[in-house]
Write a protein that holds these residues in place. Structure first.
Motif, PDB file in Angstrom:
ATOM      1  N   THR A  76     -11.764  -6.252   2.838  1.00  8.95           N
ATOM      2  CA  THR A  76     -10.835  -4.794   2.812  1.00  8.95           C
ATOM      3  C   THR A  76     -10.627  -4.841   4.409  1.00  8.95           C
ATOM      4  N   HIS A  77     -11.268  -5.617   5.420  1.00  8.86           N
ATOM      5  CA  HIS A  77     -10.825  -6.009   6.762  1.00  8.86           C
ATOM      6  C   HIS A  77     -11.516  -8.086   7.165  1.00  8.86           C
ATOM      7  N   ASN A 116     -18.706  -5.363  -1.640  1.00 10.54           N
ATOM      8  CA  ASN A 116     -17.627  -3.958  -2.320  1.00 10.54           C
ATOM      9  C   ASN A 116     -18.291  -2.497  -1.112  1.00 10.54           C
ATOM     10  N   PRO A 117     -17.936  -2.285   0.019  1.00  7.94           N
ATOM     11  CA  PRO A 117     -16.924  -3.041   0.453  1.00  7.94           C
ATOM     12  C   PRO A 117     -17.705  -5.439   1.055  1.00  7.94           C
ATOM     13  N   CYS A 118     -16.716  -6.322   0.849  1.00  4.65           N
ATOM     14  CA  CYS A 118     -16.996  -7.239   1.571  1.00  4.65           C
ATOM     15  C   CYS A 118     -17.456  -7.338   3.062  1.00  4.65           C
ATOM     16  N   VAL A 151      -5.384  -8.053   5.703  1.00  2.00           N
ATOM     17  CA  VAL A 151      -6.120  -9.058   5.581  1.00  2.00           C
ATOM     18  C   VAL A 151      -6.125 -10.383   6.102  1.00  2.00           C
ATOM     19  N   LEU A 194      -7.208  -7.277   0.117  1.00  4.91           N
ATOM     20  CA  LEU A 194      -6.867  -5.821   0.491  1.00  4.91           C
ATOM     21  C   LEU A 194      -5.425  -6.223   1.286  1.00  4.91           C
ATOM     22  N   THR A 230     -10.366  -9.499  -4.426  1.00  3.36           N
ATOM     23  CA  THR A 230      -9.826  -8.711  -4.464  1.00  3.36           C
ATOM     24  C   THR A 230      -9.545  -8.508  -3.047  1.00  3.36           C
ATOM     25  N   VAL A 289     -14.720  -7.371  -2.512  1.00  4.84           N
ATOM     26  CA  VAL A 289     -13.667  -7.003  -1.850  1.00  4.84           C
ATOM     27  C   VAL A 289     -13.210  -6.373  -0.670  1.00  4.84           C
ATOM     28  N   SER A 341       0.626  -1.287   0.115  1.00  4.94           N
ATOM     29  CA  SER A 341       0.114   0.113   0.096  1.00  4.94           C
ATOM     30  C   SER A 341       0.595   1.431  -0.143  1.00  4.94           C
TER      31      SER A 341
END
Length: 191
Positions: A162-163, A174-176, A147, A144, A142, A160, A111
């Motif tokens: 994200t956590h 998105n977000p998952c 995770v 990130l 995806t 996606v 990142s």
């Protein structure tokens, strides 16, 4: 501290460092070879993957496959990935046993800093990704940096992540987000 050490420690580092550039070039050459093997050259493909990554057992990654370094990736037993797997493994990526990926899965560990001055210098940082045993990742997912996807989770196509995702849940979006827990009734359910 070298740029490689900074990268592995999660500190800001310069990815255009000569040592890191050289290691990415080696990986690109190996992947070029891997992605050009014919379907009947399974043994050659397996040998090359085991040189590139830390593999605990049998695995199948349908070409094409892309990664940055390879040696930051650890894969457990009985791993399968459909086509177009991309793992940007500047940081560590751990994949457990009996994990299945659909097509076009992307895992990112790198990142960029929020401050524009640091981005203009080309700096980045890494966060590891961990996928536990018996996870199913749908197509076009995806994942990130930083995770963790816990044991037995299912990630729906197009998500996606994200956590962190808890164990034994179905999560998507998105977000998952978690939709629900996996239950005994799911033994008799199909998508």
């Amino acid at each position: 501290m070298s740029e490689k050490e900074k990268m592995m420690a999660g500190h800001l580092y310069q990815p255009y460092d000569q040592e890191l550039y050289h290691e990415r070039e080696i990986c690109k050459r190996m992947l070029y070879e891997y992605n050009r093997y014919t379907p009947v050259q399974k043994e050659e493909k397996d040998i090359l993957l085991k040189k590139l990554m830390n593999c605990k057992g049998e695995l199948c990654i349908e070409p094409p496959f892309y990664c940055q370094y390879g040696y930051h990736i650890t894969v457990g037993l009985n791993f399968y990935s459909d086509v177009n797997l991309t793992i940007l493994d500047q940081g560590l990526v751990e994949i457990g046993d009996h994990v299945v990926f659909g097509p076009h899965v992307q895992i990112y560990t790198a990142s960029y800093p929020f401050h524009e001055g640091q981005r203009m210098q080309g700096l980045e940082y890494t966060r590891p990704v961990k996928i536990y045993d018996h996870v199913w990742i749908g197509g076009n997912v995806t994942i990130l940096p930083g995770v963790k996807i816990n044991q037995g989770a299912i990630i729906g196509a197009g998500s996606v992540v994200t956590h962190d995702i808890p164990p034994y849940v179905i999560a998507t979006g998105n977000p998952c987000r978690v939709l629900r827990s996996i239950t005994k009734e799911d033994l008799h359910r199909q998508w």
